[in-house]
Design an enzyme around this catalytic site. Structure first.
Site, PDB file in Angstrom:
ATOM      1  N   MET A 189      89.936  16.864  51.080  1.00  0.00           N
ATOM      2  CA  MET A 189      90.667  16.600  52.320  1.00  0.00           C
ATOM      3  C   MET A 189      92.151  16.912  52.127  1.00  0.00           C
ATOM      4  O   MET A 189      92.997  16.482  52.909  1.00  0.00           O
ATOM      5  CB  MET A 189      90.463  15.150  52.754  1.00  0.00           C
ATOM      6  N   GLY A 190      92.461  17.649  51.062  1.00  0.00           N
ATOM      7  CA  GLY A 190      93.851  18.064  50.853  1.00  0.00           C
ATOM      8  C   GLY A 190      94.706  16.976  50.263  1.00  0.00           C
ATOM      9  O   GLY A 190      94.212  15.987  49.740  1.00  0.00           O
TER      10      GLY A 190
ATOM     11  N   GLU B 120      96.025  15.685  40.693  1.00  0.00           N
ATOM     12  CA  GLU B 120      95.421  16.080  39.425  1.00  0.00           C
ATOM     13  C   GLU B 120      93.907  15.842  39.408  1.00  0.00           C
ATOM     14  O   GLU B 120      93.179  16.549  38.706  1.00  0.00           O
ATOM     15  CB  GLU B 120      96.136  15.318  38.294  1.00  0.00           C
ATOM     16  N   GLY B 121      93.426  14.865  40.174  1.00  0.00           N
ATOM     17  CA  GLY B 121      91.977  14.627  40.272  1.00  0.00           C
ATOM     18  C   GLY B 121      91.280  15.858  40.846  1.00  0.00           C
ATOM     19  O   GLY B 121      90.304  16.368  40.277  1.00  0.00           O
ATOM     20  N   HIS B 122      91.802  16.353  41.975  1.00  0.00           N
ATOM     21  CA  HIS B 122      91.232  17.564  42.579  1.00  0.00           C
ATOM     22  C   HIS B 122      91.334  18.740  41.600  1.00  0.00           C
ATOM     23  O   HIS B 122      90.401  19.523  41.448  1.00  0.00           O
ATOM     24  CB  HIS B 122      92.011  17.948  43.847  1.00  0.00           C
TER      25      HIS B 122
ATOM     26  N   GLN C 111      84.086  11.715  59.634  1.00  0.00           N
ATOM     27  CA  GLN C 111      83.811  10.719  58.583  1.00  0.00           C
ATOM     28  C   GLN C 111      84.769   9.534  58.651  1.00  0.00           C
ATOM     29  O   GLN C 111      84.723   8.652  57.797  1.00  0.00           O
ATOM     30  CB  GLN C 111      83.809  11.354  57.190  1.00  0.00           C
TER      31      GLN C 111
ATOM     32  N   GLY D 237      83.985  14.270  42.494  1.00  0.00           N
ATOM     33  CA  GLY D 237      84.537  13.294  41.570  1.00  0.00           C
ATOM     34  C   GLY D 237      83.680  12.038  41.490  1.00  0.00           C
ATOM     35  O   GLY D 237      83.142  11.578  42.497  1.00  0.00           O
TER      36      GLY D 237
HETATM   37  P1  AMP Z   1      89.121  13.851  48.696  1.00  0.00           P
HETATM   38  O1  AMP Z   1      90.145  14.911  48.970  1.00  0.00           O
HETATM   39  O2  AMP Z   1      89.725  12.506  48.433  1.00  0.00           O
HETATM   40  O3  AMP Z   1      87.995  13.848  49.690  1.00  0.00           O
HETATM   41  O4  AMP Z   1      88.456  14.250  47.304  1.00  0.00           O
HETATM   42  C1  AMP Z   1      87.877  15.505  47.090  1.00  0.00           C
HETATM   43  C2  AMP Z   1      87.092  15.469  45.794  1.00  0.00           C
HETATM   44  O5  AMP Z   1      87.954  15.127  44.716  1.00  0.00           O
HETATM   45  C3  AMP Z   1      85.985  14.415  45.827  1.00  0.00           C
HETATM   46  O6  AMP Z   1      84.831  14.926  45.188  1.00  0.00           O
HETATM   47  C4  AMP Z   1      86.588  13.283  45.053  1.00  0.00           C
HETATM   48  O7  AMP Z   1      85.639  12.456  44.434  1.00  0.00           O
HETATM   49  C5  AMP Z   1      87.407  14.035  44.024  1.00  0.00           C
HETATM   50  N1  AMP Z   1      88.456  13.158  43.508  1.00  0.00           N
HETATM   51  C6  AMP Z   1      89.341  12.415  44.226  1.00  0.00           C
HETATM   52  N2  AMP Z   1      90.122  11.676  43.414  1.00  0.00           N
HETATM   53  C7  AMP Z   1      89.706  11.936  42.146  1.00  0.00           C
HETATM   54  C8  AMP Z   1      90.106  11.479  40.849  1.00  0.00           C
HETATM   55  N3  AMP Z   1      91.076  10.592  40.695  1.00  0.00           N
HETATM   56  N4  AMP Z   1      89.455  11.959  39.780  1.00  0.00           N
HETATM   57  C9  AMP Z   1      88.452  12.867  39.927  1.00  0.00           C
HETATM   58  N5  AMP Z   1      88.031  13.333  41.113  1.00  0.00           N
HETATM   59  C10 AMP Z   1      88.645  12.888  42.207  1.00  0.00           C
END
Ligand code: AMP
Length: 285
Positions: free
Chosen positions: A30-31, A35-37, A61, A147
């Site tokens: 979702m942008g 660092e997780g992404h 969602q 993630g």
């Molecule tokens: P989001 O943009 O929050 O929808 O996340 C997109 C993807 O990045 C999803 O698969 C999340 O689970 C993953 N993600 C978000 N935060 C983290 C994190 N801290 N560590 C690893 N993956 C992450």
């Protein structure tokens, strides 16, 4: 790196990649990248010839009263981070491009979408699976990366892929954390300084549960109650949605450390100020 806004554009790029026999890795986001992404991008780059990410704050969602409108967005920064991270294509559609004006279909993984976060965010996971299936049909990835931070989402996506015979390999990736243990999340941006400091309570609770289990406590209800009492005393926590122990495969609720020696998922969702945060940990027993 190319930015694709139209489904037709995306399809023709995908067709060319497939014609050349190259593999596609895909990361839906979702942008407001962090660092997780980017850790998911790195994994995809190792395993696939071309890496796509989507950046789409998916309206379906979010429930009424949730943070769809205020969800943090910064496409310029995202483009620069994605480029540096080695992303090949960003799919960046509008809601109109994705849903037109008369969208009628929903993909729902029953039961798994109604527990844990689903109980507090009705319809959320159907919104996720619906958009992810659309992305899979548009981008046709060989592999997709999610993630473990959103553990329930990962289980639900795997189940959709299995149930619908989708030809994509789903990989779950380790949660990336700040130094003090807070899981990276776009929503951390909402936290005030005091809230941010106290947000370590999520990871702290998981660590505490792990410590009690490792010490030999078998009664998970007892651990759960101890932790719930502490959470409820924390003045930064406005609401505790849940602190649960679950089977990491089926998400079935578990009350006792089991004879079967299975791993245990500890999962937490709380609201700190106006920010809903989640975290989890798989504890080996
Ligand atoms: P989001 O943009 O929050 O929808 O996340 C997109 C993807 O990045 C999803 O698969 C999340 O689970 C993953 N993600 C978000 N935060 C983290 C994190 N801290 N560590 C690893 N993956 C992450």
């Amino acid at each position: 790196m190319e930015i694709l806004k139209k489904i037709t554009e995306c399809r023709s790029i995908v067709n060319n990649i497939k014609k050349r026999g190259l593999t596609i890795g895909f990361i839906p986001t979702m942008g407001f990248l962090h660092e997780g992404h980017l850790s998911l991008v790195r994994k995809a780059k190792k395993e696939c010839d071309r890496v796509f990410i989507s950046i789409f704050v998916n309206p379906i969602q979010f429930g009424p009263g949730e943070d769809f409108v205020n969800y943090p967005r910064d496409i310029k920064r995202d483009i620069s981070l994605a480029e540096k991270g080695g992303v090949d294509y960003i799919f960046y559609p509008t809601a109109k491009e994705m849903y037109g004006s008369d969208f009628k279909t929903a993909i729902e993984v029953k039961e798994l979408g109604d527990i844990m976060c689903g109980k507090y965010r009705p319809g959320h996971f159907a919104g996720v699976t619906t958009v992810v299936l659309k992305f899979f049909n548009i981008i046709r990835p060989d592999r997709a990366y999610f993630g473990q931070k959103d553990y329930q989402q990962l289980v639900i996506i795997k189940r959709m892929v299995y149930d619908m015979n989708l030809d994509v390999k789903i990989t779950g990736c380790t949660t990336v954390r700040e130094k003090d243990g807070l899981a990276l999340s776009s929503r951390n941006k909402y936290l005030s300084a005091g809230e941010r400091k106290n947000a370590t309570v999520l990871y702290g609770s998981l660590i505490e549960a792990k410590r009690m289990i490792k010490k030999g406590e078998k009664d998970l209800e007892k651990i759960r109650k101890t932790i719930m009492i502490k959470l409820k005393k924390n003045r930064f926590i406005k609401k505790v949605d849940y602190f649960d122990f679950r089977d990491p495969g089926t998400l079935e609720y578990i009350k006792k450390v089991n004879e079967g020696n299975r791993n245990i998922l500890a999962a937490i969702a709380v609201q700190i100020g106006r920010t809903r945060l989640i975290d989890n940990m798989v504890i080996k027993v």
